[in-house]
Design an enzyme around this catalytic site. Structure first.
Site, PDB file in Angstrom:
ATOM      1  N   LYS A  94      -0.981   5.146   4.688  1.00  0.00           N
ATOM      2  CA  LYS A  94      -1.139   5.066   3.238  1.00  0.00           C
ATOM      3  C   LYS A  94      -2.600   5.134   2.822  1.00  0.00           C
ATOM      4  O   LYS A  94      -2.910   5.502   1.681  1.00  0.00           O
ATOM      5  CB  LYS A  94      -0.522   3.763   2.722  1.00  0.00           C
ATOM      6  CG  LYS A  94       0.982   3.666   2.838  1.00  0.00           C
ATOM      7  CD  LYS A  94       1.682   4.423   1.743  1.00  0.00           C
ATOM      8  CE  LYS A  94       3.179   4.134   1.735  1.00  0.00           C
ATOM      9  NZ  LYS A  94       3.885   4.812   0.642  1.00  0.00           N
ATOM     10  N   ASP A 110       5.108  -1.993  -1.808  1.00  0.00           N
ATOM     11  CA  ASP A 110       5.670  -2.896  -0.803  1.00  0.00           C
ATOM     12  C   ASP A 110       4.559  -3.450   0.080  1.00  0.00           C
ATOM     13  O   ASP A 110       4.812  -4.276   0.944  1.00  0.00           O
ATOM     14  CB  ASP A 110       6.685  -2.162   0.078  1.00  0.00           C
ATOM     15  CG  ASP A 110       7.997  -1.908  -0.641  1.00  0.00           C
ATOM     16  OD1 ASP A 110       8.525  -2.862  -1.242  1.00  0.00           O
ATOM     17  OD2 ASP A 110       8.486  -0.771  -0.610  1.00  0.00           O
TER      18      ASP A 110
END
Length: 397
Positions: A80, A128
């Site tokens: 990410k 998340d």
């Protein structure tokens, strides 16, 4: 191989791959090229390891397994890091160019020449954990305020990591999709800018930039491999990672691109249900999965546009095979190099082991002794407390 994999129940849905243009047009070669040029110029950039799992390959009966280990990525622990920070930089460039009335370069923002202007542009997202951490890191580097919305089940360790990077973290009582809705609403009300890894009608530029950033990882893989894989097992979630990798592999290998197998938790199976319905489908999250980064009920429309053409197979896996897969890697149970991975990183690995041991499912997937399988180890140990509990035997077996 362990009984837990042999007895695991995997749900299967066939995709409907077509020779469409989504892999070239939704994410263009230029999108990937631009992201690679920028991200590879960042301080601390280095390719992450592509780890051969020869011992595991021999044990389950395939020719080769390569595991792309994203744990070391920019010290943030996951792939990410490539997406959220890059998308933040692109949002800042667009907004500063508009406000200042002249072109602003990514390099100038990165060098701090517009720090005072960046300080007046607030970036927000729901997460998340890993996407928010990447966004917070980017905002810290570029001087922009950052607000991150997390749902009730995001671990405190992951929340603390984002606070440590300067983000204001807002925890809600609902699930991931509710945190996405709140981030959108509050951004609209306050003139903030959403940097999301999922798209919706009228919102596509930041998610496209996020997925373009992930292309750095795919390019590293393609340049490291001597021949194309026959299969790639890709984690689901909203679909951004899977769509980016599938598009990057198609652009690099053309007709020799590997068969794309999507893997999701059975507790969060929006892409599996989309495949069954032949349309992007939202599901209700009734219970949180151990794979925190994959607990998403609503697919990204942009990602689904690619996956509907590129993915051949969709699988869901039960939570009980996740912890054993984490331990298999970390304890080098098959004699391969030690890899410390998070829960979401091993979805493809767990699915591969269980599917190869199921004769009927292996046949559906075209898995045999000649298969060369690529796995994306999307995160390292992003929450040490959860990882330690898994290694001590907790976490569904």
């Amino acid at each position: 191989m362990q009984d837990v994999f042999a007895s695991a129940k995997l749900n299967y849905a066939a995709g409907d791959p077509a020779s469409g243009a989504a892999a070239q047009q939704v994410l263009t070669p230029q999108d990937f090229d631009d992201a690679c040029v920028e991200i590879m110029a960042w301080p601390g950039y280095a390719p992450t390891p592509l780890v051969p799992l020869a011992g595991l390959a021999a044990e389950i009966g395939v020719a080769r397994i390569d595991y792309k280990h994203e744990g070391p990525r920019f010290g943030l622990g996951s792939f990410k890091a490539l997406g959220g920070s890059y998308a933040a930089l692109r949002v800042l460039r667009r907004e500063l160019t508009r406000r200042l009335g002249h072109p602003v370069s990514l390099e100038d923002i990165r060098a701090g020449r517009y720090a005072a202007d960046c300080a007046r542009v607030t970036l927000v997202s729901a997460t998340d954990g890993n996407h928010g951490r990447s966004l917070a890191w980017g905002c810290q580097r570029f001087g922009a305020p950052c607000r991150i919305y997390i749902h009730a089940e995001v671990s405190e360790g992951r929340a603390a990591a984002m606070r440590d990077l300067g983000a204001e973290v807002i925890r809600i009582s609902g699930d991931y999709d509710e945190s996405v809705r709140l981030a959108k609403e509050e951004a609209a009300a306050n003139g903030w800018f959403v940097v999301s890894d999922t798209s919706w009608p009228g919102y596509s530029e930041p998610p496209r930039d996020v997925m373009a950033g992930y292309g750095v990882m795919t390019r590293e893989i393609c340049e490291a491999l001597q021949q194309p894989p026959t299969h790639v097992f890709l984690q689901g979630g909203v679909g951004g990672l899977a769509a980016s990798v599938a598009a990057g592999l198609r652009q690099f290998y053309g007709p020799d691109a590997p068969r794309v197998v999507i893997v999701e938790p059975e507790l969060a199976d929006c892409l599996y249900q989309s495949a069954r319905n032949r349309a992007a489908t939202t599901v209700e999250i009734a219970e949180e999965t151990i794979m925190a980064g994959l607990s998403c009920g609503e697919p990204s429309e942009m990602a689904w546009e690619i996956l509907s053409e590129e993915a051949s197979d969709f699988l869901t896996i039960p939570d009980e095979i996740v912890a054993p897969a984490v331990r298999l890697l970390a304890a080098a149970q098959t004699g391969d190099p030690v890899v410390e991975a998070g829960e979401s990183a091993v979805a493809g690995l767990a699915a591969l082991i269980a599917a190869r041991g199921n004769e009927g499912l292996a046949a559906k997937l075209g898995l045999d002794a000649g298969s060369r399988v690529l796995l994306i180890g999307s995160e390292g140990v992003t929450d040490p407390a959860i990882f330690n509990a898994i290694m001590e035997g907790a976490g569904h077996a």
